[in-house]
Design a protein around this motif. Structure first.
Motif, short mmCIF file in Angstrom:
data_model
loop_
_atom_site.label_atom_id
_atom_site.label_comp_id
_atom_site.label_asym_id
_atom_site.label_seq_id
_atom_site.Cartn_x
_atom_site.Cartn_y
_atom_site.Cartn_z
N HIS A 166 -7.70 -8.40 -5.94
CA HIS A 166 -9.09 -8.12 -6.28
C HIS A 166 -9.45 -9.07 -7.43
O HIS A 166 -8.58 -9.78 -7.95
N GLY A 225 -6.56 -0.73 -1.11
CA GLY A 225 -5.95 -2.05 -1.06
C GLY A 225 -4.56 -2.00 -0.44
O GLY A 225 -4.17 -2.91 0.31
N LYS A 261 -13.17 0.48 -7.64
CA LYS A 261 -12.60 1.75 -8.08
C LYS A 261 -12.76 1.95 -9.60
O LYS A 261 -12.87 3.07 -10.07
N ASP A 303 0.75 -8.72 -2.61
CA ASP A 303 -0.34 -7.91 -3.14
C ASP A 303 0.12 -7.24 -4.43
O ASP A 303 1.32 -7.18 -4.72
N GLU A 305 -7.14 -9.27 -10.47
CA GLU A 305 -5.84 -9.86 -10.15
C GLU A 305 -5.97 -11.37 -9.92
O GLU A 305 -5.08 -12.15 -10.28
N LYS A 360 -10.61 -9.71 -2.57
CA LYS A 360 -11.18 -8.43 -2.14
C LYS A 360 -12.36 -8.02 -3.01
O LYS A 360 -12.36 -8.23 -4.23
MG MG Z 1 -4.67 -3.10 -5.06
#
Ligand code: MG
Ligand code: AMP
Ligand code: AMP
Ligand code: AMP
Ligand code: AMP
Ligand code: MG
Ligand code: MG
Ligand code: MG
Lengths: 275, 275, 275, 275
Positions: B146, B212, A22, B125, B149, B183
């Motif tokens: 992701h 997500g 994104k 998450d 993160e 991810k």
């Molecule tokens: Mg997310």
């Protein structure tokens, strides 16, 4: 005048990159909507998130948040937008848009000024349109008036405009250094470098409240996913009209609602992707 | 690296038991959403209720309730969630999830700690992801970062990660004892027993805000209807991507909204059910 | 009695003008909805915006705004409508409608009186219907009672009405100088010039709460896009019924919701457009 | 045990009368929903308005109104329902229903008592189910417990129930004089006259939160449009299941949401109408 038609769109629409995340497409910020015109925030947000953006943040009065979330849970909000406007890091955004559903009041004016000081593309519509001198900036400024709004923000008279639209808009774009999208039956887009195009899609299903707010959102989103910003503007205007053309195939032009343009965009866009 | 593909999904998706009642599939609890990011609660809730759960309770600020109900009248709410967090009987739930639409603030941290003390599977998450040591527990902990993160919650450097993703995630999973869903274009799932799979579905229609949050909800729901929790995680990641692949068949990848993954899931899931 | 049927509709429905802008079709103002009957505002607004209007402003209590925006972000709102009623420039509107979801209370009565003083067409329904003398005005007044409401606003007895509906409604229309749309299985429309038509579309899917509010909205919108206001009324009544007929082809008449008439209108209208 | 199957439904579903108006099918009143379980009001309202009712009024806390209107602008609301409960003219309603989304608290109990004193059919579900003696009344009382709820409201033990369901429910129905709809994989309906039927539609897509609230709404609506109230109950149970069967044809049973039963009802109902 040069036409922007289906072939141009097919040749210039970008593919979405397979390895994009994104962040690749950036975050757009739209400042729109107000107490008695909250729906414009919804319409521009919906259109933007359908048009290739990575993320969308809305700069809105807190009372307008519920309306946007109802239609678009994918959106987030700038906390205390109008209070914190001067302290926002606006360059973190890929594109800034202001005006739909806004009166031309102090808050709107302050927003526009802050936006124009940034280094990123700015789109101004509706309440954000006013007579002003545009400071020199590298990133494009895009104005999207209908004829009534154009007369208000320029020194051009109705007679001059009716006599020679192309000349009037080109003059304005070149002299002020902004891009002018003069909306109408055949929308004319004039760039500051003198380039002018007439749009070839659309029909009178668009002559209903809200369709302009949708266009602002589409331009915002497309600026995020196009490499060439001029193509982004031209393709947004074209696909906006193409959605209305899709509508009219099976439904009366009297009956379309502006948010339905955004519903139609996914399939209409696909039909313009070369493969 | 082992791939998780369509055949694996078809072989491991559970049939819904003819004599099931909602208790058979248990109640999930999701703690998500906040004042300026309320939509993530909607997205994860929608995805969860589409993914085989029996019942869903949301642990959310009361101001976020209206947003969820608008999209999902099937959901109920824990009264005074953040105030009563310490006194909740968390073991009554089948699965606990936290983080979407949450800042990494005190409330979120307290939620995570309480969740980890329970005996049930926990999914963390977004705002619930932080550097922490995981206490020993029998039920799985699943993290869904992701890459950005992941770098934040581990001691691994960007260079190490780029050089050998599989090794980095496996090391993390085995050492911390948690399941890591890293991810990206090709999501990698590493289990604490050293098992690692690369996902084979999905496309860049997913590179947009909110996708997500939807994945978190899908994992939550699938954990409720799978007997084998590892299959639940792998199948959630796969079907999430498969919905995006379904989208792209007839609609531009630039135009998808995250909540539409949940709209597509019923038919996509059906296509992966052996019959 | 003369029938108004499909051929009449096909011959009188206007084409949307290719060079129209939203101003071409004017702005309608609907005063509808209240605290315990808010949905009528939604239903009439939806129907109006589907029926050819240029823009729609709602004159509603502020607490009702969210309901309308949820369904129709294209609408805007008159700030402080009931407080500012006496000072509004009502002649700026193309059409005025009042009554759906309103009690016959003081606010409603004040609204009706203000509306009738204007020079534009006025539609009165539900709570806006009461026994009154109509001041002489050039622009049409259109009343849309069901039989119970008609008995309340006229001196006609139930016996007289049942004996000879046509005579009763014609007498009322001619004597009071208003247009009477007596709603029922076969709606009768009587004009002040003595012209009377019986509608030939519709079915008992319409015998459910809210369908009358939808009709009010359709008449309002159609008045904006028709040149001949009598055709507008007759076509609105006809297409309203035709949507219910479309419903019944594949769905049980017991199951229709009033707002679904507006969903069906775009395709039903198209089928009645000569091409 | 006698089965209630597709042929029975086809033979007993009423045609909607061509000359009906909304009064023909009466007004239903549903008391449902609360602060942390507001969605049940939405689910039962949606189902009711899809099931042949003339009008629907909701007896709900004012904070729940917005949720219902968002999904169903056709509904209206009893002003100050819980405060004015003792003074309401309940016999003006065709059917009364209580319980979905309600705790078994004082307000709910007061509602049930007031409802039972009326002369019209009453449906009790969820929080409105409790051990009580039913005063003698001519109009039917219909209870819709799942097995857990049934054990709570009867003196029957789990063993007795598992051993012989038919005998247990018949005994309860005959002795208390109420109709018992014992919900489950194969729902059993026992009437006070000793008649018992087993339902033959439905599947485990129904084993998810909210499907029971939808059933309550369907029974409420069907009682309004059936002449024979026993057929109304049996047909509601059957069509509720048939909607789930329709779902499963093309979509995974794991993915259905309760409100989607109401979306499917119009076409499913049509398929059971003799023509
Ligand atoms: Mg997310
Ligand atoms: N008759 C028409 N034919 C084609 N496009 C139109 C027509 N009327 C309005 N539009 C478009 O609809 C939008 C109206 O914007 P606005 O005036 O801001 O609401 C613009 O994009 C116009 O170009
Ligand atoms: N280019 C891409 N191809 C495939 N999946 C993607 C792509 N970009 C993002 N995703 C997925 O979209 C989701 C994004 O999650 P998040 O970053 O938390 O919003 C994850 O499930 C990613 O695996
Ligand atoms: N049985 C029926 N057949 C045809 N139209 C009907 C029937 N019942 C009601 N309607 C229409 O439904 C609407 C009801 O309006 P109201 O009574 O104000 O809710 C009117 O337009 C009636 O003409
Ligand atoms: N496995 C199943 N097969 C068929 N119907 C079911 C099944 N599980 C639940 N139901 C139905 O779903 C509804 C659940 O109601 P409740 O327990 O109140 O939510 C009832 O109508 C049940 O009959
Ligand atoms: Mg505009
Ligand atoms: Mg009415
Ligand atoms: Mg229940």
């Amino acid at each position: 005048m040069k036409k922007w038609n289906k072939d141009h769109v097919i040749n210039t629409l970008p593919a979405r990159k397979p390895d994009a995340h994104k962040g690749t497409y950036g975050t757009a910020l739209i400042a729109a909507g107000s107490r008695f015109m909250p729906g414009a925030a919804v319409l521009s947000a919906l259109a933007c998130m359908r048009s290739g953006v990575g993320k969308l943040e809305m700069g809105i009065e807190e009372s307008v948040i519920p309306y946007v979330i109802q239609h678009l849970p994918e959106t987030t909000f700038v906390p205390g937008f109008y209070e914190r406007l001067q302290n926002l890091q606006l360059n973190q955004y890929r594109v800034l848009a202001a005006g739909p559903g806004r009166e031309a009041d102090d808050e709107t004016e302050t927003t526009v000024k802050a936006f124009l000081k940034s280094d990123v593309p700015v789109i101004l519509d509706a309440g954000a349109l006013s007579q002003r001198t545009y400071i020199d900036r590298k990133a494009p400024v895009i104005l999207t008036p209908h004829p009534g709004e154009f007369l208000r923000i320029s020194d051009i008279s109705m007679e001059e405009l009716e006599e020679n639209q192309q000349q009037a808009v080109t003059k304005f774009a070149v002299e002020t250094g902004v891009t002018l999208v003069l909306k109408g039956q055949q929308t004319i887009t004039a760039f500051p470098d003198g380039d002018v195009y007439i749009n070839t899609s659309g029909n009178s299903a668009l002559s209903k409240g809200g369709t302009g707010d949708t266009l602002t959102g589409m331009i915002t989103g497309m600026l995020c996913c196009h490499d060439d910003w001029k193509h982004a503007v031209l393709n947004a205007v074209y696909l906006h009209g193409a959605c209305a053309d899709e509508w009219e195939k099976t439904r009366s032009a009297h009956t379309m609602l502006a948010h339905e343009l955004s519903d139609l965009l996914p399939e209409v866009w696909k039909k313009h992707e070369g493969n």
